[in-house]
Enzyme design. Sequence first.
Site, PDB file in Angstrom:
ATOM      1  N   ASP A   1       0.828  -1.206   0.000  1.00 46.57           N
ATOM      2  CA  ASP A   1       0.000   0.000   0.000  1.00 46.57           C
ATOM      3  C   ASP A   1       0.867   1.263   0.000  1.00 46.57           C
ATOM      4  O   ASP A   1       1.856   1.344   0.735  1.00 46.57           O
ATOM      5  CB  ASP A   1      -0.845  -0.053   1.289  1.00 46.57           C
ATOM      6  CG  ASP A   1      -2.029   0.866   1.249  1.00 46.57           C
ATOM      7  OD1 ASP A   1      -2.117   1.687   0.334  1.00 46.57           O
ATOM      8  OD2 ASP A   1      -2.874   0.739   2.159  1.00 46.57           O
TER       9      ASP A   1
ATOM     10  N   ARG B   1     -12.026   2.536   8.342  1.00 46.22           N
ATOM     11  CA  ARG B   1     -10.702   2.793   7.759  1.00 46.22           C
ATOM     12  C   ARG B   1     -10.772   3.922   6.725  1.00 46.22           C
ATOM     13  O   ARG B   1     -10.061   3.905   5.723  1.00 46.22           O
ATOM     14  CB  ARG B   1     -10.159   1.519   7.119  1.00 46.22           C
ATOM     15  CG  ARG B   1      -8.654   1.371   7.264  1.00 46.22           C
ATOM     16  CD  ARG B   1      -8.114   0.244   6.393  1.00 46.22           C
ATOM     17  NE  ARG B   1      -6.705   0.049   6.658  1.00 46.22           N
ATOM     18  CZ  ARG B   1      -5.814  -0.216   5.726  1.00 46.22           C
ATOM     19  NH1 ARG B   1      -6.159  -0.305   4.464  1.00 46.22           N
ATOM     20  NH2 ARG B   1      -4.551  -0.408   6.035  1.00 46.22           N
TER      21      ARG B   1
ATOM     22  N   TRP C   1      -4.268  -8.612  -3.643  1.00 46.61           N
ATOM     23  CA  TRP C   1      -5.627  -8.060  -3.787  1.00 46.61           C
ATOM     24  C   TRP C   1      -6.269  -8.010  -2.405  1.00 46.61           C
ATOM     25  O   TRP C   1      -6.695  -9.027  -1.879  1.00 46.61           O
ATOM     26  CB  TRP C   1      -6.424  -8.947  -4.738  1.00 46.61           C
ATOM     27  CG  TRP C   1      -7.755  -8.420  -5.164  1.00 46.61           C
ATOM     28  CD1 TRP C   1      -8.835  -8.144  -4.366  1.00 46.61           C
ATOM     29  CD2 TRP C   1      -8.170  -8.124  -6.497  1.00 46.61           C
ATOM     30  NE1 TRP C   1      -9.878  -7.698  -5.121  1.00 46.61           N
ATOM     31  CE2 TRP C   1      -9.509  -7.677  -6.439  1.00 46.61           C
ATOM     32  CE3 TRP C   1      -7.548  -8.198  -7.762  1.00 46.61           C
ATOM     33  CZ2 TRP C   1     -10.233  -7.309  -7.567  1.00 46.61           C
ATOM     34  CZ3 TRP C   1      -8.285  -7.835  -8.882  1.00 46.61           C
ATOM     35  CH2 TRP C   1      -9.589  -7.396  -8.783  1.00 46.61           C
ATOM     36  N   ASP C   2      -6.352  -6.795  -1.864  1.00 43.86           N
ATOM     37  CA  ASP C   2      -6.775  -6.627  -0.471  1.00 43.86           C
ATOM     38  C   ASP C   2      -8.251  -6.224  -0.395  1.00 43.86           C
ATOM     39  O   ASP C   2      -8.853  -5.795  -1.391  1.00 43.86           O
ATOM     40  CB  ASP C   2      -5.885  -5.550   0.174  1.00 43.86           C
ATOM     41  CG  ASP C   2      -5.690  -5.750   1.665  1.00 43.86           C
ATOM     42  OD1 ASP C   2      -6.473  -6.488   2.278  1.00 43.86           O
ATOM     43  OD2 ASP C   2      -4.752  -5.144   2.220  1.00 43.86           O
TER      44      ASP C   2
ATOM     45  N   ASN D   1     -10.356  -4.391   2.872  1.00 47.00           N
ATOM     46  CA  ASN D   1     -10.087  -4.020   4.259  1.00 47.00           C
ATOM     47  C   ASN D   1     -11.266  -3.552   5.095  1.00 47.00           C
ATOM     48  O   ASN D   1     -11.062  -2.917   6.126  1.00 47.00           O
ATOM     49  CB  ASN D   1      -8.989  -2.955   4.295  1.00 47.00           C
ATOM     50  CG  ASN D   1      -7.621  -3.598   4.201  1.00 47.00           C
ATOM     51  OD1 ASN D   1      -7.288  -4.456   5.010  1.00 47.00           O
ATOM     52  ND2 ASN D   1      -6.854  -3.222   3.206  1.00 47.00           N
TER      53      ASN D   1
ATOM     54  N   CYS E   1      -6.137 -11.222  -0.033  1.00 47.44           N
ATOM     55  CA  CYS E   1      -5.864 -10.688   1.304  1.00 47.44           C
ATOM     56  C   CYS E   1      -7.116  -9.950   1.736  1.00 47.44           C
ATOM     57  O   CYS E   1      -7.805  -9.346   0.922  1.00 47.44           O
ATOM     58  CB  CYS E   1      -4.676  -9.730   1.208  1.00 47.44           C
ATOM     59  SG  CYS E   1      -4.337  -8.808   2.706  1.00 47.44           S
TER      60      CYS E   1
ATOM     61  N   ASP F   1      -2.659 -10.885   9.473  1.00 43.81           N
ATOM     62  CA  ASP F   1      -1.761  -9.749   9.709  1.00 43.81           C
ATOM     63  C   ASP F   1      -0.884 -10.006  10.930  1.00 43.81           C
ATOM     64  O   ASP F   1       0.069  -9.273  11.180  1.00 43.81           O
ATOM     65  CB  ASP F   1      -2.576  -8.466   9.932  1.00 43.81           C
ATOM     66  CG  ASP F   1      -3.002  -7.830   8.611  1.00 43.81           C
ATOM     67  OD1 ASP F   1      -2.456  -8.206   7.558  1.00 43.81           O
ATOM     68  OD2 ASP F   1      -3.888  -6.959   8.638  1.00 43.81           O
TER      69      ASP F   1
HETATM   70  C1  DGJ Z   1      -4.077  -5.134   5.194  1.00 41.86           C
HETATM   71  C2  DGJ Z   1      -3.150  -6.232   4.817  1.00 41.86           C
HETATM   72  O1  DGJ Z   1      -3.481  -7.410   5.504  1.00 41.86           O
HETATM   73  C3  DGJ Z   1      -1.723  -5.808   5.082  1.00 41.86           C
HETATM   74  O2  DGJ Z   1      -0.828  -6.847   4.809  1.00 41.86           O
HETATM   75  C4  DGJ Z   1      -1.399  -4.586   4.259  1.00 41.86           C
HETATM   76  O3  DGJ Z   1      -1.374  -4.918   2.901  1.00 41.86           O
HETATM   77  C5  DGJ Z   1      -2.415  -3.484   4.543  1.00 41.86           C
HETATM   78  N1  DGJ Z   1      -3.758  -3.945   4.420  1.00 41.86           N
HETATM   79  C6  DGJ Z   1      -2.193  -2.326   3.617  1.00 41.86           C
HETATM   80  O4  DGJ Z   1      -3.130  -1.338   3.761  1.00 41.86           O
END
Ligand code: DGJ
Length: 706
Positions: A348, A424, A458-459, A461, A505, A527
């Site tokens: 990121d 977030r 590819w996250d 969050n 991810c 994480d």
């Molecule tokens: C969450 C991921 O699990 C981390 O490894 C990292 O890529 C962050 N997001 C980046 O914002």
Amino acid sequence: MMIETGGSGRLWLLSGPGSSYALHLTERDELLHLHWGRRIALRDAEALAADPLPAERPFESVLDGHEEYPVEGGPRFVRPALSVRSRQVRGTEWCFEEYETAADPAAGHELRLHFHDSLHHLDLTLHYRMRPGCDVVERWTTATHVPNGHRDPLELLRADAATWTLPHRDGWRMSQLHGRWGAESRLVHGPLTPGERLIGSRRGHTGHQHLPWFALDAGDAGEEHGEVWTGALAWSGSWRIAVAALPDGRVQATGGAGHDDAGLVRLDPGDSYTSPVFAALWTGGGFGAASRAWHAYQLAHVVPGGQRLRPVLYNSREATGFDVGERQQRELARRAAAMGVELFVVDDGWFGDRAGERSGLGDWTPNQDRFPGGLKPLADEVHALGMQFGIWVEPEMVNPDSDLYRAHPDWVQHHPGRRSTEYRHQLVLNLARTDVREHLAERLDALLHSAPVDYLKWDFNRCFTDPGWPGERYPERLWTAHVEGLYELIDRLRAAHPGVAVESCSGGGGRVDLGILARTDQVWTSDNTDPLDRLRIQHGFSQLHPARVMAAWVTDSPSPMLNHRRSSLRFRFVSAMAGVLGIGVDLLDWSAEERAEAASWVALYKTVRPVVQHGDLYRLRPPGEGGDLSAVQYVLGADTVVLAWLPAQAFGAPVPPLRLRGLDRDASYRDVTTGVVQRGAVLAERGLRTTLAGDLDAAVFHLRRL
Ligand code: DGJ
């Protein structure tokens, strides 16, 4: 693997190498389950089918606990797998139409049972598939609203992929993988008491809280013995698996997309819905055999290119946070390459106005100040250093402070007039919308053409909180259509860029399931990179998924993310070597000695990697809450690798030898490092002696059959 038909064309027996699954249709078109367990013959299944159902009683259902796919309505009181509503009527009454079987040497054998509900004009097909060489039964359901001259829609309130029926046992124990952020996939067991146990997610993604997996046993199975029935759902959105212990002691597990029954999709005449796949298997060889069967199935039939090895990765996320820049990344890349790293990833922070969490998400062009010439110069240098190049993306999200949101505020999931939750500082794009998917496909495609990128992390969050879709006449479908849109987007990118690998991810392990693994190469496990916590996370993860997809990093000590634990490089490496090894330390801060030691661990990992990533896994000793020794063993052909960890040696007690499994007892094995030769039977009976001692010690053993 084969599918046999008996009982005058109304009984089917599906058999894998070690197990069978049988079902039959009564004269009244009731589809009843007959057997799921050890292999039986067709005549055994026919004998089972001859057993009459119990006599009817007014307060009980003779169908409950016996049906392959309980629909809503009629003499049933169990949770329905299918719930259909039209303007006139709710519930389903089906007639059997026909069955089909199909055989393909590569894809496997499939059985399709076709039913029709004439009041709803609904075609329903139950699919069963067995893949070559596997005991996994894959099941899914399709529902089609047949055009009928009327325009009234149907609503599928619920359409599970499958219901699994267990045989009679005196009692049942359920195992599940539960967790939360930073503590995913932890294995727990407990007795199944009367009533229902629900696991699932109502978050829009698979979730950190439960892996869509269950295992049931009669309370007597161990790691290497006993019968285990286990299932896993291939779906990356909200989901539910309900395991019911019915009043007469029968047990069924039903599951599919969506958590609640408040509406899944609306079917206009001509529309169809296909559920995700719910896969399941039986083994008589305990939890270890169940895991090995799951691993083999995924590597052969689910994960794209499962037979290819995954490279050792470097990612500076934990070291640099958002503060990424070209000069610093070049220097990190040089140091990573010198240590033997094979894939260099910029996490990121490389794009848009991304100085932190508050801005830039959605603007997938390189930040001009940080990467003035775009990503290509860095990618070229990484390639020149002999490594692949990867970047982080989070395509489903947008920050309100981004050019994308300013241009298209209507593209996010939202309820007009309601406050949006900005977890977030970000909002979720509505991937159910074609225009959103088209935009993302075009942006990501341009990005992949702008620089030679080999890998995308590819996250995802944040969870869904405001699943509104203004203008859509059936907004409930957002929950499934977003996930289908995500799948379509990844599939499209992979087809256009077949050399690009993808890691799934979601703030760690928030999107780990067979659905996402069918289109990604590996997953970010958690994480939490603390090497001791990781042992338990990895132990749970390994119940279902193979080491080949489990990304595991060595990070700095004290452990920066969660608990500040101090541990040796040795312990951190051996912990991460149980999966796809990655390094996430601040290499700019590391001494030449530390880098040299790390390089030797990377070199060792490469020698054992084929065995770890593709071998059969034996969990020799599980990681415990306390300080006990734990170990795993992998066997591939003549090679055996053992990874062992000692968290804390108590009272000076001698560390027990590790009794190895899966070896040829009559053969001799040489330790590749020391040259010491030992008999297979000795390694299995007395065990492998380790030199582990003290706190947080760890070791790697590589033995080869002579
Ligand atoms: C969450 C991921 O699990 C981390 O490894 C990292 O890529 C962050 N997001 C980046 O914002």
